[in-house]
Design a protein around this motif. Structure first.
Motif, mmCIF file in Angstrom:
data_model
loop_
_atom_site.group_PDB
_atom_site.id
_atom_site.type_symbol
_atom_site.label_atom_id
_atom_site.label_comp_id
_atom_site.label_asym_id
_atom_site.label_seq_id
_atom_site.Cartn_x
_atom_site.Cartn_y
_atom_site.Cartn_z
ATOM 1 N N CYS B 11 -26.892 2.537 -7.623
ATOM 2 C CA CYS B 11 -27.506 3.512 -6.712
ATOM 3 C C CYS B 11 -28.997 3.247 -6.567
ATOM 4 O O CYS B 11 -29.546 3.264 -5.456
ATOM 5 C CB CYS B 11 -27.296 4.934 -7.237
ATOM 6 S SG CYS B 11 -25.663 5.550 -6.908
ATOM 7 N N TYR B 14 -29.591 0.247 -4.534
ATOM 8 C CA TYR B 14 -29.311 0.535 -3.126
ATOM 9 C C TYR B 14 -30.459 1.341 -2.513
ATOM 10 O O TYR B 14 -30.962 1.015 -1.418
ATOM 11 C CB TYR B 14 -28.001 1.313 -3.016
ATOM 12 C CG TYR B 14 -27.664 1.728 -1.610
ATOM 13 C CD1 TYR B 14 -27.310 0.769 -0.661
ATOM 14 C CD2 TYR B 14 -27.710 3.054 -1.223
ATOM 15 C CE1 TYR B 14 -27.003 1.144 0.625
ATOM 16 C CE2 TYR B 14 -27.412 3.437 0.069
ATOM 17 C CZ TYR B 14 -27.059 2.475 0.992
ATOM 18 O OH TYR B 14 -26.760 2.836 2.258
ATOM 19 N N LEU B 18 -33.052 0.518 0.492
ATOM 20 C CA LEU B 18 -33.362 1.396 1.629
ATOM 21 C C LEU B 18 -34.868 1.569 1.778
ATOM 22 O O LEU B 18 -35.414 1.477 2.890
ATOM 23 C CB LEU B 18 -32.711 2.772 1.439
ATOM 24 C CG LEU B 18 -31.214 2.888 1.680
ATOM 25 C CD1 LEU B 18 -30.788 4.346 1.614
ATOM 26 C CD2 LEU B 18 -30.848 2.314 3.041
ATOM 27 N N GLU B 199 -27.538 2.146 6.659
ATOM 28 C CA GLU B 199 -26.535 2.963 5.991
ATOM 29 C C GLU B 199 -25.270 3.086 6.832
ATOM 30 O O GLU B 199 -24.161 3.119 6.305
ATOM 31 C CB GLU B 199 -27.114 4.347 5.701
ATOM 32 C CG GLU B 199 -28.356 4.280 4.824
ATOM 33 C CD GLU B 199 -28.496 5.484 3.922
ATOM 34 O OE1 GLU B 199 -27.862 5.477 2.857
ATOM 35 O OE2 GLU B 199 -29.216 6.435 4.280
ATOM 36 N N VAL B 202 -23.307 0.109 6.203
ATOM 37 C CA VAL B 202 -22.696 0.141 4.872
ATOM 38 C C VAL B 202 -21.448 1.013 4.869
ATOM 39 O O VAL B 202 -20.386 0.618 4.387
ATOM 40 C CB VAL B 202 -23.723 0.649 3.830
ATOM 41 C CG1 VAL B 202 -23.037 0.918 2.489
ATOM 42 C CG2 VAL B 202 -24.836 -0.363 3.642
ATOM 43 N N LYS B 203 -21.559 2.217 5.469
ATOM 44 C CA LYS B 203 -20.405 3.107 5.377
ATOM 45 C C LYS B 203 -19.240 2.599 6.226
ATOM 46 O O LYS B 203 -18.078 2.731 5.821
ATOM 47 C CB LYS B 203 -20.773 4.552 5.698
ATOM 48 C CG LYS B 203 -21.267 4.854 7.081
ATOM 49 C CD LYS B 203 -21.884 6.256 7.094
ATOM 50 C CE LYS B 203 -22.481 6.552 8.452
ATOM 51 N NZ LYS B 203 -23.376 7.724 8.411
ATOM 52 N N LEU B 331 -20.622 3.369 -2.511
ATOM 53 C CA LEU B 331 -21.891 3.192 -1.777
ATOM 54 C C LEU B 331 -21.779 3.740 -0.356
ATOM 55 O O LEU B 331 -22.720 4.329 0.182
ATOM 56 C CB LEU B 331 -22.283 1.723 -1.743
ATOM 57 C CG LEU B 331 -23.071 1.222 -2.952
ATOM 58 C CD1 LEU B 331 -23.485 -0.225 -2.741
ATOM 59 C CD2 LEU B 331 -24.313 2.090 -3.176
ATOM 60 N N SER B 335 -24.165 6.448 0.993
ATOM 61 C CA SER B 335 -25.049 6.257 2.153
ATOM 62 C C SER B 335 -24.767 7.305 3.228
ATOM 63 O O SER B 335 -25.691 7.788 3.887
ATOM 64 C CB SER B 335 -24.917 4.852 2.718
ATOM 65 O OG SER B 335 -23.602 4.618 3.118
ATOM 66 N N SER B 336 -23.508 7.687 3.395
ATOM 67 C CA SER B 336 -23.208 8.747 4.355
ATOM 68 C C SER B 336 -23.979 10.003 3.993
ATOM 69 O O SER B 336 -24.605 10.642 4.846
ATOM 70 C CB SER B 336 -21.718 9.081 4.340
ATOM 71 O OG SER B 336 -20.946 7.957 4.570
ATOM 72 N N THR B 338 -26.618 10.362 1.921
ATOM 73 C CA THR B 338 -28.078 10.277 1.904
ATOM 74 C C THR B 338 -28.657 10.245 3.314
ATOM 75 O O THR B 338 -29.655 10.921 3.606
ATOM 76 C CB THR B 338 -28.535 9.030 1.148
ATOM 77 O OG1 THR B 338 -27.831 7.904 1.657
ATOM 78 C CG2 THR B 338 -28.277 9.166 -0.332
ATOM 79 N N SER B 339 -28.043 9.474 4.201
ATOM 80 C CA SER B 339 -28.634 9.372 5.537
ATOM 81 C C SER B 339 -28.654 10.744 6.212
ATOM 82 O O SER B 339 -29.635 11.156 6.823
ATOM 83 C CB SER B 339 -27.893 8.360 6.397
ATOM 84 O OG SER B 339 -26.540 8.714 6.502
#
Lengths: 122, 895
Positions: B11, B14, B18, B199, B202-203, B331, B335-336, B338-339
């Motif tokens: 994390c 990652y 970012l 992100e 990534v997702k 991840l 990322s979903s 966090t974004s």
């Protein structure tokens, strides 16, 4: 000596006619043809009666009448107004300004004579 | 087995990536090399923050519970993007032209820069987004627990809530670092957008990887997969039309109204081309995201029948010992979450600081923004605190209510909440009649209904709504039951809440708008929003008042920073041709400035701040007049009125003219009659007087002859007068018939001289002529022309006052015109009288000499005009001089 009339009129034939009629009746008649100098002429001659035409060269008879009435020396002077225009307005104005009598041309000689006699009679 | 520490490390790596990406993007943008940062692809990927952890994890769970229904969540946005031309394009255009910073700013700005509405929408957004942020924290912690709970070593302190706290803090740090770097939101957050684009990749990759694994790794390819799907219970779903339609509508509404969506879609948008590409690319992205949801759900049900379906994306690879894939999936979910949290926090912080903090701060500072203190610092500080506070709020929500509902339920509840903005937004974009009051009423009603029917009941039997209230309604009033409002029972709670909140919201909005009258600024803004395409340059909002440029500069420096503010003012000064000095505060400049400031502190606040300096006058009548269709109609109407009133005044003027003419004519008529009377009565007087004298008795022969002659002469004078009058009347009425013939000027003059001499022989007059020059042929009426000449010669005979009167007659031909001059050697006619001698009865001297009625020259003028020529007085010739001008060859047609 008869009384004196001053005729202020610019038409020569009418002057001649009125002079003839009045002098035959014993009046002394002088005449004057210009509006502008009429006041001076009246003052100079001192007539017993003024016969005043409304339409005169250089100055209207109605203006002269107003001056006459405004002057203490002539305010009581008998004035016989003559006009050839024959409109009501002239008559009204003349009466308001203090004309003693108002006659429309053409007049009859007897009428003139009678008016003069009444206005300046003894 | 992946340990918790490894997970944390991954994390951190990652997140560090970012940070690096965001940092690099910011640097790149600072150098001005925007390039691909602004490409439609990045824009499209940034839109993918729509797909949060809820959709990443939750969609599979949703599919397990309700079959294909999860697709509705993707269909709504797809429809919005496909129809971008009608709505999103307009939003983006307005967002750019008005420097909109958030959805609250959009609503506030549209309804007359009303801060009340800004506050309402901000509160709505905070309340609607907080559970959503909690949801993201929950999903991240859940995903951690999946790894750790599976036998990994979990350190004592790393309880779930601690994980959530750490995640929240980390996200806050990121949002603060990259979300509040530049103050002008319109300068956009290149770092953040680039990071969330990454992100998004990534997702997508994670979800597709898991999907590919289950289809080809677990099942035996697509065909086998289809068979498994058919066999599973997911295939037994049945379509509930009402719920589907509701959910599609809801997701479309949320796509437009969610603060974070508005942030990436409108605020971060660089140009409309991005939207055009996204209109097909984003639906493709959504399609890819949803493609493997059903397969994963089906395999999940097979592999982990008792597991939490909301975590199948993660647990299925783990259960099948695909640790790498599980890590990727983790991840993706991370990322979903966090974004979404980052963008939502930034968007909300902008709203909170612009609509709540700044107005309060401004109102506590009586002196206004120009007095002291640095607004820039206050704004940035307010944003940073807001971001932290919002994440704290989300964390608290997670702590106290986490796990009360399935993930998807919370997502839908939040959707319904933010969708309450939709009527005010759409109404504001397309309906000029929408007013601030209507928007406020609709928003508050919809918000209340949502809270009562959906949000509060979601806490279950809690202190907010007791079980009794849920069951029997408040105070036992049945039709007020939160889940069966007005006695409508049996509806799905979400459909029920959407139906009632939207109906009442919209009704309140419409009725409120119809019942209230917009203020000038509202009308102005309404016109600029609804007709945004018509205003390439936006209509002016500021009238020419004279704020001090220096005050404005001081204030601007505090908000934009000294360098930027000075650059702005210098550029304006240069544009005004006053380089090196402060620019004039033209309305245009003040407006530009307000827009610039609006980018930093929101439209309402900027308007208020500039208003403090410029004297507060918001909009003038003139501005309103310049603006809109409605105004155009008013203008048209008023111009019609103006035309009418002009017409009326024209008519009135014509009437006045006519009246004046009539009056003039009447005066002339009176004067004429008076003259005629005089002219007739005068000779008559003599005739009557002398007739009476002749009748009165005998007299001398001489007298008798003299008086008879007078009577005779006067009778002739009368006759002549009547002749003249008749002649003139005939000429003036155009009834005269002319006898056109070839003639010679010399002969006509001979005739005239002869007859005038015979008439008035008593005065001698020498007439000088040049017969040679007179020999000019012409076409005319010889008798009439002779009449004119006779008149002129007679006048000279009568009026010439010289001792030896002399008349010179000269004739000449000038082109096609014949000119005959009659000049005597008298004193002439005075200048003042020259213009009136041709009028009727205009006689200058006294009666006796004239002998006429004064009609002679009037008659001459009429005759010459009829003959096609003219007669005039010729000044400067010594004596009286008349010039007759005649055409040589008069066209016969003139008859």
């Amino acid at each position: 000596m008869g009384k004196r009339v001053l005729l202020i009129e610019d038409e020569p034939n009418i002057i001649q006619a009125i002079s003839f009629i009045l002098s035959r009746d014993g009046w002394t008649v002088d005449s004057h043809a210009d509006g502008k100098t009429a006041m001076a002429e009246i003052a100079r001659r001192g007539p017993d009666l003024v016969i005043l035409d409304v339409m005169l060269p250089n100055r209207s008879g109605l203006d002269i009448l107003q001056d006459l009435r405004a002057d203490p020396a002539t305010e009581a002077l008998p004035v016989l107004m003559l006009t050839a225009r024959g409109q009501k307005r002239d008559r009204e104005l003349a009466e308001r300004y203090g004309a003693n009598r108002f006659m429309t041309k053409p007049f009859s000689n007897a009428e003139v004579l009678e008016s003069v006699r009444q206005l300046a009679g003894p | 087995m992946i340990g918790f520490n490894v997970l944390v490390l991954v994390c951190l790596v990652y997140v560090a990536t970012l940070f690096l990406v965001a940092f690099a993007a910011e640097k790149r943008a600072e150098r001005g090399a925007v390039g691909w940062l602004r490409s439609p692809l990045v824009y499209t990927l940034s839109l993918s923050i729509y797909c949060t952890a809820w959709t990443f994890y939750g969609a599979v769970g949703y599919a397990v519970r309700s079959g294909l229904e999860f697709v509705t969540i993707y269909l709504g946005p797809t429809l919005v993007m496909i129809g971008w031309w009608w709505l999103v394009r307009k939003l983006v255009r307005i967002g750019r032209s008005q420097r909109i910073t958030s959805i609250a700013d959009l609503i506030s700005s549209r309804y007359g820069k009303s801060n009340l509405l800004g506050v309402i929408v901000t509160l709505l957004a905070v309340i609607g987004t907080t559970p959503y942020i909690a949801l993201q924290l929950q999903s991240v912690t859940l995903s951690f627990s999946v790894f750790s709970g599976d036998g990994g070593a979990v350190p004592e302190f790393a309880s779930l809530s601690n994980t959530a706290l750490a995640v929240a803090a980390g996200l806050a740090l990121f949002a603060i670092l990259f979300g509040t770097r530049s103050l002008d939101v319109n300068e956009r957050h290149h770092g953040v957008v680039t990071a969330i684009a990454l992100e998004a990749v990534v997702k997508l990759v994670a979800l597709v990887a898991v999907g590919v694994f289950v289809v080809w790794g677990v099942a035996g390819g697509p065909a086998d997969m289809m068979a498994r799907i058919d066999a599973s219970r997911i295939a037994d779903w049945n379509l509930a039309g009402g719920r589907w339609a509701t959910l599609i509508f809801l997701s479309a509404a949320a796509f437009l109204c969610l603060p974070r969506m508005f942030q990436v879609m409108v605020v971060e948008n660089a140009d409309e081309q991005q939207v055009a590409v996204a209109s097909w690319a984003f639906p493709l992205y959504l399609f890819a995201m949803s493609l493997f949801v059903i397969p994963i759900a089906v395999i999940g049900l097979t592999v982990l029948p008792g597991g939490n379906p909301d975590l199948y994306v993660l647990t299925v690879p783990l259960a099948l010992d695909q640790e790498g894939l599980a890590m990727l999936s983790f991840l993706g979910g991370f990322s979903s979450a966090t974004s979404m949290v980052i963008v939502a926090a930034i968007a909300l912080a902008t709203m909170v600081s612009n609509h709540i903090v700044m107005p309060i701060w401004l109102s506590t500072r009586k002196g206004g923004a120009s007095m002291s203190g640095d607004v820039r610092d206050v704004v940035i500080l307010a944003r940073r605190i807001s971001i932290a506070a919002i994440l704290a709020l989300g964390y608290l929500y997670f702590r106290f209510s986490g796990g009360s509902e399935a993930l998807a339920a919370i997502g839908l509840i939040a959707f319904v909440g933010v969708a309450q903005v939709l009527p005010a937004m759409l109404g504001g974009l397309f309906w000029r009649g929408a007013t601030r009051n209507g928007a406020a009423i609709g928003l508050i009603l919809g918000f209340a209904i949502w809270a009562y029917t959906l949000f509060l009941p979601s806490f279950g039997d809690s202190f907010l709504l007791s079980a009794t209230v849920l069951q029997d309604g408040p105070w036992g009033v049945g039709w007020l039951r939160p889940r069966a409002l007005f006695g409508v029972e049996g509806l799905d709670p979400v459909v029920h809440a959407v139906f009632w909140s939207m109906v009442i919201n919209t009704a309140g909005f419409f009725l409120g708008s119809l019942a209230s009258f917009p203020e000038p600024l509202e009308r102005l803004q309404g016109a600029q929003f609804v007709n945004v395409y018509d205003y390439s340059r936006n209509a002016p909002g500021w009238t020419r008042s004279t704020p001090e440029a220096e005050d404005l500069l001081i204030m601007t420096q505090r908000i934009l920073g000294p360098a930027e503010a000075q650059a702005l003012f210098q550029a304006e000064a240069q544009a005004q041709g006053k380089a090196g000095y402060l620019p004039d505060t033209t309305p245009d400049f003040v407006e530009t400035l307000e827009r610039e400031l609006a980018g930093s502190v929101g439209a309402a606040t900027a308007n208020a701040m500039v208003g403090q300096i410029t004297g507060g006058a918001a909009v003038s009548v003139e501005d309103l007049m310049a603006v809109a269709d409605e105004t155009a109609q008013i203008m048209e109407y008023s111009s019609q009125l103006e035309a009418k009133s002009k017409e009326l005044s024209n008519t009135a003027a014509q009437l006045r003219d006519a009246n004046e003419k009539l009056t003039q004519l009447s005066i002339q008529k009176d004067a004429f009659l008076s003259q005629i009377s005089h002219e007739l009565r005068t000779p008559m007087t003599s005739i009557r007087a002398f007739s009476e004298i002749l009748m009165s008795g005998p007299m001398s022969e001489a007298d008798q002859a003299k008086f008879s002659t007078i009577i005779h002469d006067e009778a002739i004078r009368l006759t002549r007068l009547l002749d003249d009058l008749l002649d003139l009347s005939v000429l003036e009425n155009g009834q005269v018939s002319l006898n056109w013939q070839d003639a010679n000027l010399n002969q006509i003059l001979d005739r005239a001289v002869t007859s005038s001499g015979s008439m008035e022989a008593e005065r001698s007059l020498t007439i000088r002529r040049d017969p040679g020059a007179e020999d000019i042929a012409l076409v005319t009426d010889a008798d009439r022309l002779a009449q004119v000449f006779i008149n002129l010669i007679a006048n000279a005979r009568k009026y010439c006052d010289a001792a030896a009167p002399e008349l010179r007659v000269t004739a000449s031909q000038q082109g096609n015109a014949l000119v005959v001059d009659f000049i005597d050697n008298g004193s002439g006619i005075p200048k003042a009288s020259q213009s009136m001698i041709f009028e009727k009865f205009a006689r200058l001297t006294d009666q006796s000499r004239a002998g006429g009625a004064g009609l002679g020259l009037a008659i001459c003028r009429e005759i010459v005009a009829k003959l096609g020529g003219s007669i005039g007085y010729l000044p400067g010739q010594g004596g009286a001089a008349f010039r007759v001008r005649l055409p040589v060859a008069q066209a016969k047609a003139a008859e």
